[in-house]
Design an enzyme around this catalytic site. Structure first.
Site, PDB file in Angstrom:
ATOM      1  N   LYS A 184       0.861  -1.185   0.000  1.00 25.80           N
ATOM      2  CA  LYS A 184       0.000   0.000   0.000  1.00 25.80           C
ATOM      3  C   LYS A 184       0.896   1.233   0.000  1.00 25.80           C
ATOM      4  O   LYS A 184       2.089   1.188   0.337  1.00 25.80           O
ATOM      5  CB  LYS A 184      -0.943   0.011   1.205  1.00 25.80           C
ATOM      6  CG  LYS A 184      -0.256   0.012   2.582  1.00 25.80           C
ATOM      7  CD  LYS A 184       0.155   1.372   3.104  1.00 25.80           C
ATOM      8  CE  LYS A 184       0.767   1.291   4.487  1.00 25.80           C
ATOM      9  NZ  LYS A 184       1.522   2.507   4.876  1.00 25.80           N
TER      10      LYS A 184
ATOM     11  N   ASP B 299      -1.999  -1.508  10.986  1.00 28.66           N
ATOM     12  CA  ASP B 299      -2.505  -1.324   9.633  1.00 28.66           C
ATOM     13  C   ASP B 299      -2.891  -2.643   8.962  1.00 28.66           C
ATOM     14  O   ASP B 299      -3.270  -2.660   7.792  1.00 28.66           O
ATOM     15  CB  ASP B 299      -1.510  -0.551   8.762  1.00 28.66           C
ATOM     16  CG  ASP B 299      -0.143  -1.218   8.665  1.00 28.66           C
ATOM     17  OD1 ASP B 299       0.067  -2.249   9.328  1.00 28.66           O
ATOM     18  OD2 ASP B 299       0.712  -0.696   7.925  1.00 28.66           O
TER      19      ASP B 299
END
Length: 269
Positions: A8, A134
């Site tokens: 990401k 995350d």
């Protein structure tokens, strides 16, 4: 069974304050990109996770690896069998791209499918939260505005599929604890909730990563990499996470001028 955990990038990152639990409250936009590891599992008779690593070197011992931890969580909760697991690392470590987090979350999804546990995404996200702040993002793996430690997610309408991505890892490693230690959180300087509604041509002057200035002071190569991407036509270039990778979003595919000692990645957005 095999899966391909993807990285990401952070489109902007605000560090708001330090919490009583020692973590920091942040706000950011997480966006998945197609720079991937490879993860394969096979059932074995032994009640353990045998993890074979290849590709980029991974620091730490077996039991600290999030792939192993993901198996252990499901083994303890649902008594799943042991597995032989092979992990090929391509996402650079210590780069702020969430490679380790993706591996752990994709392992949860892979085990869920392989052993037909039929766990819903909401439960997988709760389990992923035990792996890291995350990690829950990688369960649905869709663009999101994130807050809290990174575990609170609001899905957003943002599609960058028509653009090209280049990532530079300038051969420096920035530890997360080290990065936060350099930062003095301030009041919110930007509103990242409006990013999806803001023309991408305005992002560079509007949104930033709070870590960039302090990290670049300690590691000038990061600022140099960002400048290189902008000089070669990036619409938006920024450090991702707490570093040290820097990405650039381009309107068209380009061949970057490469600097010796730096690593370059290109992926679909």
């Amino acid at each position: 069974m095999i899966t391909f955990p993807n990285a990401k990038i952070n489109l902007g990152l605000s560090v708001l304050n330090k919490r009583d639990d020692g973590f920091h409250n942040i706000e950011s936009v997480f966006y998945p990109v197609q720079i991937c590891d490879a993860l394969e599992i096979k059932t074995i008779d032994e009640s353990t996770c045998k993890l074979v690593l290849s590709g980029d070197a991974i620091q730490g011992n077996l039991e600290s690896n999030l792939v192993f931890k993901a198996w252990k969580i499901l083994h303890q909760k649902y008594d799943i069998p042991g597995v032989h697991c092979e992990l090929l690392k391509k996402i650079p470590m210590g780069a702020g791209m969430g490679g380790g987090s993706a591996d752990g979350s994709f392992m949860l999804k892979l085990l869920n499918s392989h052993f037909k546990l039929n766990l819903a995404n909401a439960e997988l996200e709760q389990l992923a939260g035990q792996l890291g702040s995350d990690c829950p993002f990688f369960i649905e793996n869709k663009p999101a505005f994130v807050s809290g430690r990174g575990e609170h997610m609001e899905r957003i309408d943002l599609d960058l599929s028509g653009y090209h991505l280049h990532v530079i890892h300038p051969n420096v490693h920035v530890g997360t604890a080290e990065a936060y230690g350099l930062l003095s959180p301030e009041r919110r300087q930007q509103d990242l909730r409006v990013l999806p509604r803001t023309p991408i041509e305005e992002w560079q002057s509007t949104f930033h990563n709070d870590f960039e200035e302090v990290i670049a002071t300690q590691f000038p190569a990061i600022a140099e990499a960002q400048k290189s991407l902008l000089n070669q036509g990036a619409i938006y270039a920024a450090m991702t996470g707490s570093g040290s990778a820097v990405f650039g979003i381009f309107k068209e595919k380009v061949a970057l001028e490469e600097k010796e000692g730096w690593r370059y990645f290109e992926g679909r957005i």
